[in-house]
Design a protein around this motif. Structure first.
Motif, mmCIF file in Angstrom:
data_model
loop_
_atom_site.group_PDB
_atom_site.id
_atom_site.type_symbol
_atom_site.label_atom_id
_atom_site.label_comp_id
_atom_site.label_asym_id
_atom_site.label_seq_id
_atom_site.Cartn_x
_atom_site.Cartn_y
_atom_site.Cartn_z
ATOM 1 N N ALA A 319 78.475 -15.905 132.089
ATOM 2 C CA ALA A 319 78.709 -15.071 133.269
ATOM 3 C C ALA A 319 77.411 -14.701 133.980
ATOM 4 O O ALA A 319 77.441 -14.098 135.057
ATOM 5 N N ALA A 320 76.253 -15.030 133.401
ATOM 6 C CA ALA A 320 74.963 -14.692 134.021
ATOM 7 C C ALA A 320 74.932 -15.170 135.464
ATOM 8 O O ALA A 320 75.413 -16.259 135.796
ATOM 9 N N CYS A 321 74.366 -14.332 136.334
ATOM 10 C CA CYS A 321 74.396 -14.638 137.765
ATOM 11 C C CYS A 321 73.177 -14.050 138.455
ATOM 12 O O CYS A 321 72.412 -13.289 137.867
ATOM 13 N N LEU A 382 74.476 -18.660 137.408
ATOM 14 C CA LEU A 382 73.285 -19.446 137.070
ATOM 15 C C LEU A 382 73.681 -20.830 136.572
ATOM 16 O O LEU A 382 72.975 -21.815 136.818
ATOM 17 N N ALA A 383 74.809 -20.901 135.877
ATOM 18 C CA ALA A 383 75.237 -22.193 135.329
ATOM 19 C C ALA A 383 75.779 -23.117 136.405
ATOM 20 O O ALA A 383 75.810 -24.338 136.221
ATOM 21 N N SER A 384 76.198 -22.531 137.525
ATOM 22 C CA SER A 384 76.751 -23.351 138.609
ATOM 23 C C SER A 384 76.519 -22.641 139.929
ATOM 24 O O SER A 384 77.234 -21.701 140.282
ATOM 25 N N LYS A 385 75.508 -23.072 140.684
ATOM 26 C CA LYS A 385 75.172 -22.431 141.944
ATOM 27 C C LYS A 385 76.299 -22.519 142.964
ATOM 28 O O LYS A 385 76.357 -21.735 143.902
ATOM 29 N N GLU A 386 77.192 -23.462 142.753
ATOM 30 C CA GLU A 386 78.306 -23.598 143.694
ATOM 31 C C GLU A 386 79.341 -22.493 143.504
ATOM 32 O O GLU A 386 80.162 -22.242 144.392
ATOM 33 N N GLU A 387 79.317 -21.839 142.341
ATOM 34 C CA GLU A 387 80.272 -20.758 142.095
ATOM 35 C C GLU A 387 79.725 -19.460 142.666
ATOM 36 O O GLU A 387 78.879 -18.793 142.069
ATOM 37 N N VAL A 388 80.200 -19.126 143.846
ATOM 38 C CA VAL A 388 79.741 -17.946 144.583
ATOM 39 C C VAL A 388 80.860 -16.906 144.608
ATOM 40 O O VAL A 388 82.034 -17.258 144.771
ATOM 41 N N PHE A 389 80.513 -15.630 144.450
ATOM 42 C CA PHE A 389 81.535 -14.575 144.448
ATOM 43 C C PHE A 389 80.949 -13.277 145.000
ATOM 44 O O PHE A 389 79.734 -13.079 145.022
ATOM 45 N N HIS A 390 81.845 -12.390 145.452
ATOM 46 C CA HIS A 390 81.455 -11.087 145.987
ATOM 47 C C HIS A 390 81.657 -9.998 144.934
ATOM 48 O O HIS A 390 82.608 -10.044 144.146
ATOM 49 N N VAL A 391 80.757 -9.009 144.945
ATOM 50 C CA VAL A 391 80.881 -7.809 144.110
ATOM 51 C C VAL A 391 80.942 -6.599 145.038
ATOM 52 O O VAL A 391 80.029 -6.385 145.854
ATOM 53 N N ALA A 392 82.019 -5.823 144.937
ATOM 54 C CA ALA A 392 82.240 -4.706 145.858
ATOM 55 C C ALA A 392 81.251 -3.574 145.632
ATOM 56 O O ALA A 392 80.944 -3.212 144.487
ATOM 57 N N ILE A 393 80.736 -3.028 146.730
ATOM 58 C CA ILE A 393 79.945 -1.793 146.709
ATOM 59 C C ILE A 393 80.876 -0.673 147.151
ATOM 60 O O ILE A 393 81.437 -0.725 148.242
ATOM 61 N N PRO A 394 81.094 0.343 146.304
ATOM 62 C CA PRO A 394 82.061 1.396 146.672
ATOM 63 C C PRO A 394 81.596 2.186 147.889
ATOM 64 O O PRO A 394 80.403 2.299 148.168
ATOM 65 N N ARG A 395 82.566 2.714 148.605
ATOM 66 C CA ARG A 395 82.241 3.571 149.744
ATOM 67 C C ARG A 395 81.525 4.825 149.249
ATOM 68 O O ARG A 395 81.973 5.486 148.322
#
Length: 458
Positions: A319-321, A382-395
């Motif tokens: 899961a390292a990113c 890190l294992a796959s640069k093509e795997e891109v995702f968003h992480v929510a920043i709370p209001r």
């Protein structure tokens, strides 16, 4: 007749029930009971009754009594003779000081050495004569316990660090505070409570209701930059009285509301609901208002926010990113919306692995006194640069303290003010990535209980 009958009935009661009844009384009522009859006068001096009074009002322990070598009754008299005028404040302030010192001893030990011993009644009276103003009893009571702090860094009343801006506020001792007592127009009858060497910033307490201030409230002065008269001072209000101001701050410190960063108290406030988890990554945010960089006229409100990014320790190594970019949506209280996006945070692209924490701070300014921000980070594996995702920043909301204008402003704004938003690029801001980042019963005559103990006024 009825009073005499009641006295007779009370005198006929066995001792144990009478003592049980007396145990529910406060010290004032115990003293009043001493006037009813000879027997009640004797029972009112029962030592266990005064142990509870000593514990309640003076926070005394069995060790304190043993060390004094006197009875609980006599010990109460000694404290009341010295501190009786402060009896409604002493226990609250003493407890706050003890909690603060216990916390500092564990988390910020070098601050303990900077605390000064309590001052005396004579010294406080001399200060009042010097400035020509009465000091409020809650302020006097606190300074009987500790006379503020030595002029050292870090300051007891909190720090802030952003880029090339640093603030650390010392709690002034009463002598130094008296030297800074203000009589100039716009700040008449104002006593400094804190001082920062780096910014010259002070919080003040109004000793009289004047120039738009309420008596005993604490505030940061803020010059009206749009007025020709330099005495036009706006105010950011920080407390309605010394007791509220000090105990609220202590509560925030000892409960962990304010983070400790490198042995200093930082006045960031964290809303416990301001947390968002996406997959294995949790984002939490704390905020702070900086009065020294803000103004009411023109409207320019400066905030800093601190963001904590944490990857769960239970996440798998795969899961390292790495963080690539950020997106912000900023909404002001007047409905204006701005969207900002850019690479990294504070010029960095942190790599997140299981259990890792990354924290950073940034800042922004608004022309409204409240606003909120929300958004997301973009990561890739890190294992796959093509795997891109968003992480929510709370209001998270940013709200400046209540502010007040002076009674008379000599001139309207000289020119219209254009709202300015920082570009939120976070570059060059303070960053700490190590993850470890505050019945007016006058004339009570205790001599009626024993000896010639002089009455005190409370």
């Amino acid at each position: 007749m009825a009073a005499a009958f009641m006295e007779l009935r009370m005198d006929q009661l066995p001792t144990d029930p009478l003592l049980h009844i007396l145990s529910y009384l406060d010290f004032r009522d115990l003293m009043h009971c001493s006037f009813v009859s000879r027997r009640l006068n004797e029972l009112s001096k029962h030592n266990p009754l005064w142990k509870s009074q000593c514990c309640k009002h003076w926070l005394l322990t069995d060790d304190d009594r043993l060390q004094s070598g006197v009875s609980w009754f006599c010990l109460f008299k000694q404290y009341y003779t010295d501190l009786g005028r402060y009896i409604q404040y002493y226990a609250v302030l003493k407890r706050a000081w003890e909690q603060l010192k216990s916390f500092l001893q564990q988390r910020c030990p070098r601050m303990i050495a900077s605390l000064k011993e309590g001052t005396t009644e004579v010294e406080l009276n001399d200060i009042e004569a010097q400035i020509g103003c009465k000091l409020p009893d809650d302020y006097r009571c606190s300074y009987r316990i500790h006379n503020g702090q030595k002029l050292v860094i870090p300051g007891l009343m909190g720090s802030m660090s952003l880029s090339n801006h640093y603030r650390s506020e010392v709690l002034l001792d009463v002598e130094t505070a008296a030297g800074g007592f203000q009589q100039r127009k716009g700040m008449r009858r104002c006593l400094p409570l804190t001082f920062c060497f780096h910014t010259g910033l002070s919080q003040y307490m109004a000793l009289e209701p004047a120039e738009g201030r309420q008596m005993f409230e604490s505030f940061y002065p803020c010059p009206d930059q749009t007025a020709q008269d330099p005495s036009a001072i706006d105010m950011f209000i920080t407390g309605s009285c010394f007791l509220e101001w000090f105990t609220t701050y202590v509560h925030n410190v000892v409960t962990g509301e304010y983070p400790i960063i490198r042995d200093q108290i930082f006045r960031y406030v964290h809303d416990k609901s301001c947390v968002a988890t996406t997959g294995d990554i949790t984002i939490s945010v704390s905020t702070s208002f900086l009065p020294e960089l803000s103004s009411v006229h023109p409207p320019h409100f400066f905030f800093t926010y601190r963001i904590r990014i944490e990857m769960s320790s239970s996440a798998s190594p795969e899961a390292a990113c790495q963080l690539d970019s950020r997106y912000w949506k900023i909404t002001t209280s007047d409905g204006n919306v701005e969207e900002v996006q850019g690479p990294g945070v504070v010029g960095e692209f942190p790599v997140m692995t299981p259990g890792k924490v990354h924290e950073y701070a940034s800042c922004t300014t608004f022309s409204t006194s409240s606003e909120y921000m929300e958004g997301h980070y973009t990561f890739h594996r890190l294992a796959s640069k093509e795997e891109v995702f968003h992480v929510a920043i709370p209001r998270f909301h940013m709200v400046c303290p209540p502010f007040r204008e002076p009674v008379v402003r000599t001139q309207k704004a000289l020119a219209s003010y254009t709202p300015r938003f920082d570009d939120h690029d976070d570059d060059g801001e303070y960053c700490d990535g190590d993850g470890d980042d505050f019945d007016d019963l006058r004339g009570i005559n205790m001599a009626a209980l024993e000896g010639a103990w002089c009455p005190r006024h409370i």
